[in-house]
Design an enzyme around this catalytic site. Structure first.
Site, PDB file in Angstrom:
ATOM      1  N   GLU A  29       6.650   7.296   2.735  1.00 51.63           N
ATOM      2  CA  GLU A  29       5.828   8.121   1.853  1.00 51.63           C
ATOM      3  C   GLU A  29       6.566   8.719   0.668  1.00 51.63           C
ATOM      4  O   GLU A  29       6.379   9.897   0.344  1.00 51.63           O
ATOM      5  CB  GLU A  29       5.203   9.238   2.688  1.00 51.63           C
ATOM      6  CG  GLU A  29       6.195  10.274   3.283  1.00 51.63           C
ATOM      7  CD  GLU A  29       6.762   9.923   4.654  1.00 51.63           C
ATOM      8  OE1 GLU A  29       6.822   8.725   4.991  1.00 51.63           O
ATOM      9  OE2 GLU A  29       7.152  10.852   5.380  1.00 51.63           O
TER      10      GLU A  29
ATOM     11  N   HIS B  63      -2.063   6.053   6.013  1.00 50.16           N
ATOM     12  CA  HIS B  63      -1.060   6.922   6.622  1.00 50.16           C
ATOM     13  C   HIS B  63      -0.106   7.483   5.562  1.00 50.16           C
ATOM     14  O   HIS B  63       0.120   8.693   5.482  1.00 50.16           O
ATOM     15  CB  HIS B  63      -0.298   6.129   7.689  1.00 50.16           C
ATOM     16  CG  HIS B  63       0.815   6.871   8.343  1.00 50.16           C
ATOM     17  ND1 HIS B  63       0.672   7.509   9.555  1.00 50.16           N
ATOM     18  CD2 HIS B  63       2.099   7.098   7.972  1.00 50.16           C
ATOM     19  CE1 HIS B  63       1.808   8.094   9.888  1.00 50.16           C
ATOM     20  NE2 HIS B  63       2.700   7.846   8.946  1.00 50.16           N
ATOM     21  N   GLU B  64       0.420   6.593   4.738  1.00 46.16           N
ATOM     22  CA  GLU B  64       1.391   7.048   3.729  1.00 46.16           C
ATOM     23  C   GLU B  64       0.722   7.949   2.696  1.00 46.16           C
ATOM     24  O   GLU B  64       1.311   8.929   2.246  1.00 46.16           O
ATOM     25  CB  GLU B  64       2.087   5.855   3.050  1.00 46.16           C
ATOM     26  CG  GLU B  64       2.780   4.869   3.997  1.00 46.16           C
ATOM     27  CD  GLU B  64       3.654   5.514   5.069  1.00 46.16           C
ATOM     28  OE1 GLU B  64       4.200   6.611   4.827  1.00 46.16           O
ATOM     29  OE2 GLU B  64       3.778   4.918   6.163  1.00 46.16           O
TER      30      GLU B  64
ATOM     31  N   HIS C 134       0.456  11.409   3.993  1.00 41.34           N
ATOM     32  CA  HIS C 134       1.715  12.159   3.903  1.00 41.34           C
ATOM     33  C   HIS C 134       1.818  12.959   2.595  1.00 41.34           C
ATOM     34  O   HIS C 134       2.643  13.869   2.502  1.00 41.34           O
ATOM     35  CB  HIS C 134       2.909  11.210   3.971  1.00 41.34           C
ATOM     36  CG  HIS C 134       3.422  10.938   5.359  1.00 41.34           C
ATOM     37  ND1 HIS C 134       3.761  11.950   6.235  1.00 41.34           N
ATOM     38  CD2 HIS C 134       3.690   9.774   6.000  1.00 41.34           C
ATOM     39  CE1 HIS C 134       4.224  11.398   7.368  1.00 41.34           C
ATOM     40  NE2 HIS C 134       4.173  10.088   7.257  1.00 41.34           N
TER      41      HIS C 134
ATOM     42  N   GLU D   3       4.485  13.747  11.260  1.00 44.43           N
ATOM     43  CA  GLU D   3       3.867  12.479  11.637  1.00 44.43           C
ATOM     44  C   GLU D   3       2.571  12.628  12.443  1.00 44.43           C
ATOM     45  O   GLU D   3       1.632  11.873  12.249  1.00 44.43           O
ATOM     46  CB  GLU D   3       4.873  11.598  12.390  1.00 44.43           C
ATOM     47  CG  GLU D   3       6.104  11.220  11.569  1.00 44.43           C
ATOM     48  CD  GLU D   3       5.790  10.389  10.331  1.00 44.43           C
ATOM     49  OE1 GLU D   3       4.672   9.853  10.223  1.00 44.43           O
ATOM     50  OE2 GLU D   3       6.673  10.290   9.457  1.00 44.43           O
TER      51      GLU D   3
ATOM     52  N   ASP E 294      16.700   9.897  14.596  1.00 48.96           N
ATOM     53  CA  ASP E 294      15.902   8.698  14.786  1.00 48.96           C
ATOM     54  C   ASP E 294      15.130   8.736  16.112  1.00 48.96           C
ATOM     55  O   ASP E 294      14.044   8.164  16.225  1.00 48.96           O
ATOM     56  CB  ASP E 294      16.860   7.502  14.808  1.00 48.96           C
ATOM     57  CG  ASP E 294      16.265   6.300  14.126  1.00 48.96           C
ATOM     58  OD1 ASP E 294      15.476   6.505  13.196  1.00 48.96           O
ATOM     59  OD2 ASP E 294      16.581   5.171  14.543  1.00 48.96           O
TER      60      ASP E 294
ATOM     61  N   TYR F 126       4.181  10.741  16.822  1.00 43.32           N
ATOM     62  CA  TYR F 126       3.054  10.125  16.119  1.00 43.32           C
ATOM     63  C   TYR F 126       1.747  10.282  16.884  1.00 43.32           C
ATOM     64  O   TYR F 126       0.775  10.833  16.386  1.00 43.32           O
ATOM     65  CB  TYR F 126       3.322   8.630  15.896  1.00 43.32           C
ATOM     66  CG  TYR F 126       4.283   8.346  14.771  1.00 43.32           C
ATOM     67  CD1 TYR F 126       5.646   8.553  14.943  1.00 43.32           C
ATOM     68  CD2 TYR F 126       3.849   7.885  13.542  1.00 43.32           C
ATOM     69  CE1 TYR F 126       6.543   8.298  13.915  1.00 43.32           C
ATOM     70  CE2 TYR F 126       4.731   7.620  12.503  1.00 43.32           C
ATOM     71  CZ  TYR F 126       6.076   7.834  12.700  1.00 43.32           C
ATOM     72  OH  TYR F 126       6.952   7.586  11.681  1.00 43.32           O
TER      73      TYR F 126
END
Ligand code: BES
Ligand code: ZN
Length: 648
Positions: free
Chosen positions: A293, A317-318, A321, A340, A399, A407
């Site tokens: 994003e 989705h992006e 954001h 997320e 990560d 999510y």
């Protein structure tokens, strides 16, 4: 050059110790800690960053000056994050009146996760710090693509991936999402290539290869992004557009033509779009994510170009954001779910408005199935503590937070909240949330405080948010999705697993009138691939018994051409299923072609994981990885490497 390496550990007190969550009131007045940055933001922090960059493709190096304009509260040292950078010199003062200063680079953290601290001597009045540097092979954010890995095959390509803590590998800066900065940049690239950033962008080549960029809104450092390549542009209207290598442009326009409509839907839901233009840049196949994003310029994976718009929810989705994440940003990576989870919920709402509830629910059901599988795997690995929304990430790679927990459990937090207070109230709350915290950062505690005051006390609703956020697993009140259309898919899978063929052509008798006479004709009804959504096929494949005989998998593959499809979601699921038996060796050719071409981690990693479950599969995986690894971005390469070579 005054480069002092390896000073004693006196500075590391700020990173090692586990941080105890302070009480909410205390947090509101203090800047909560970020476990993944050395920066001393309380004393001195960047407000504006100007970048002077030269992109050298022959040397695969960026030569840069990072000019930090800082707010200084009387510090004698400014601490920045660096990893894989060569620092040449540091100066203080405005351009043209700079004076060199001493600096020190601390040791790497034990697991090489956060990198090194760059400590710069400043005085209490210093506001301008200029760091002269160059990138190295260890600059993990950068993906330098040789011509053969691009669509043009004649021009090279470069892009960056900053999230979560990779921006420090191509720019020396205070790399914490808890600090927001505006930025500008002067970038020199080869004159036949276009440069783009997460900023106001050009739409055509500059003859001298010089580009100037401005991002006038304050953003966290992980959203600074650059791409350079043989890129063209097409406008889609309504301040939306697409950039891509020229060969892909037409396909992009078709695939993403609904973008302006998505934008309208998103604005109707949660308020005006704040960033001016919204463009999507489709990158080469090595891009490790579906989408990223970067503000004003989402980076997207070319696997989204399916020709049938079946994967546009990634773009939804992006786009989402632009509110959740880019306007209101997680304060540290421990609360990635606030970026997320909110975004997946928002994405689902956009898809519902665009495609209707039935289809949006099927998409959500696919994600929910993934969450259930992730939870089962976590339970099997005794890792359920990582199924909390708020994570403890001290000394851990951020990560880890990028899982179905942040999510999908995150999204189902909001779906369940919606069911509790009603859609109208939740929408009012979210709209207020995006306005109230715009251009700020958010912690779980701050979120809870706002949730209590602005939603729960107002509606008198009771909601077990503590259980959702701080406890592992899925709370029992999690909403279930009713997707009746999926019953058919389930029955196909059940029949198939029971040894029958649910796709055998059915013969139907039909009466027709011919020359005034009623006549019986036989009609053959075939189930076709196109009769069902991509996501329905995914659910079907995922429900198949991995012990199915090879002859039956062959027949199924023959009928629906799963291993020949261009849709990478299907390909990925099919290869994962196939890898659980010797069938994978029958479709080695398309498997290798896929793994050599596509670098999206979400697809590539589960295939390598499935292969590595058997000795012969692991051998094959290693052989393919050996050839494919130079085609992957470091994000994907490192993850696959861990699966193949570091298994306990
Ligand atoms: N911001 C993420 C990608 C990310 C998260 C990169 C954390 C590094 C650390 C992006 O928005 C994303 O979620 N991409 C998904 C899209 C999908 C959920 C629709 C992806 O790439 O699969
Ligand atoms: Zn996301």
């Amino acid at each position: 050059m005054r480069l002092l390496l390896f000073l004693p550990l006196f500075i590391w007190s700020c990173t090692g110790a586990p941080s105890k969550a302070p009480a909410a009131t205390e947090q509101l007045s203090q800047r909560p800690h970020d476990d993944h940055s050395y920066a001393n933001l309380e004393q001195i922090h960047t407000q504006h960053l100007h970048l002077d960059l030269e992109v050298d493709f022959a040397a695969q190096t960026i030569y840069g000056i990072a000019r930090h304009q800082m707010k200084n509260r009387g510090a004698d040292t400014a601490i920045f994050d660096v990893k894989g950078l060569l620092i040449q010199k540091v100066t203080l003062g405005k351009k043209g009146a700079e004076k060199e200063t001493d600096f020190t680079i601390g040791p790497m953290d034990k697991d090489s996760i956060i990198g090194q601290a760059l400590l710069v001597n400043v005085d209490a009045k210093t506001t301008d710090v200029n760091i002269y540097y160059q990138t190295t092979e260890g600059s993990a954010a950068l993906d330098w693509l040789d011509t053969n890995l691009t669509s043009s095959k004649t021009k090279p390509f470069l892009y960056t991936q900053g999230q979560a803590i990779l921006t420090r590998t191509w720019i020396p800066l205070q790399d914490s999402p808890s600090n927001r900065i505006t930025y500008s940049a002067d970038v020199q690239v080869p004159s036949d290539l276009l440069a783009l950033m997460s900023a106001e962008n050009p739409t055509s080549l500059a003859p001298d290869g010089k580009y100037h960029f401005e991002m006038r809104k304050a953003i966290p450092s992980y959203l600074i992004a650059l791409a350079v390549g043989d890129i063209g542009f097409k406008d889609l209207g309504q301040h939306c557009g697409v950039y891509a290598e020229k060969e892909l442009l037409d396909a992009c326009v078709e695939e993403f033509e609904d973008l302006p409509q998505m934008m309208k839907v998103a604005e109707n839901l949660y308020g005006n779009y704040q960033w001016g233009r919204y463009d999507v840049l489709v990158l080469p196949y090595s891009f490790p994510f579906g989408g990223m994003e970067n503000p004003m310029l989402t980076f997207a994976n070319p696997t989204l170009l399916t020709g049938d718009k079946s994967l546009v929810s990634v773009v939804a989705h992006e786009l989402a954001h632009s509110w959740s994440g880019n306007l209101v940003t997680n304060h540290s990576w421990s609360d990635l779910w606030l970026n997320e989870g909110t975004t997946v919920y928002f994405e689902q709402r956009i898809m519902e408005a665009l495609r209707g509830k039935e289809i949006a629910d099927i998409l959500a059901q696919v994600e929910f199935g993934e969450l259930q599988q992730t939870l089962a795997e976590m339970a099997a690995d005794s890792a359920l503590q990582d199924s909390k929304l708020h994570l403890d990430l001290v000394n851990r790679d951020p990560d880890i937070a990028m899982s179905d927990i942040a999510y999908v459990k995150g999204a189902f937090f909001f779906r369940t909240l919606e069911q509790t207070v009603g859609r109208k109230q939740l929408d009012l709350f979210l709209k207020r949330y995006f306005t109230h915290f715009a251009y700020q950062t958010i912690t779980a505690d701050r979120f809870i405080d706002f949730l209590e005051r602005q939603l729960l006390s107002k509606t008198g609703a009771d909601f077990n948010y503590r259980e959702w956020i701080y406890e592992p697993g899925l709370p029992p009140n999690c909403v279930a999705i009713a997707a009746p259309r999926l019953d058919k898919i389930k029955s196909f899978a059940n029949e198939f697993n029971a040894g029958k063929n649910p796709f055998k052509p059915k013969v139907k008798i039909k009466w027709v009138r011919k020359n005034g006479k009623r006549k019986k004709i036989k009609q053959q009804i075939n189930i076709r691939y196109s009769d069902y959504l991509i996501q329905e096929w995914q659910l079907f494949i995922r429900a198949l018994d991995p012990k199915t005989k090879i002859a039956r998998l062959t027949a199924l593959d023959h009928q629906f051409q799963f291993s020949q499809t261009q849709n990478s979601e299907i390909l990925c699921d099919w290869f994962v299923l196939a890898a659980q038996s010797d069938y994978i060796f029958k479709i080695q050719e398309p498997l290798e072609a896929f793994l050599l071409k596509v670098g999206r981690r979400k697809f590539v990693l589960p295939i390598y994981e499935a292969l590595s479950e058997s000795p012969d599969g692991l051998k094959l995986a290693k052989r393919i990885f050996f050839r494919a690894k130079s085609n992957y971005h470091s994000v994907t390469k490192n993850s696959v490497w861990k699966v193949l070579y570091k298994k306990a």
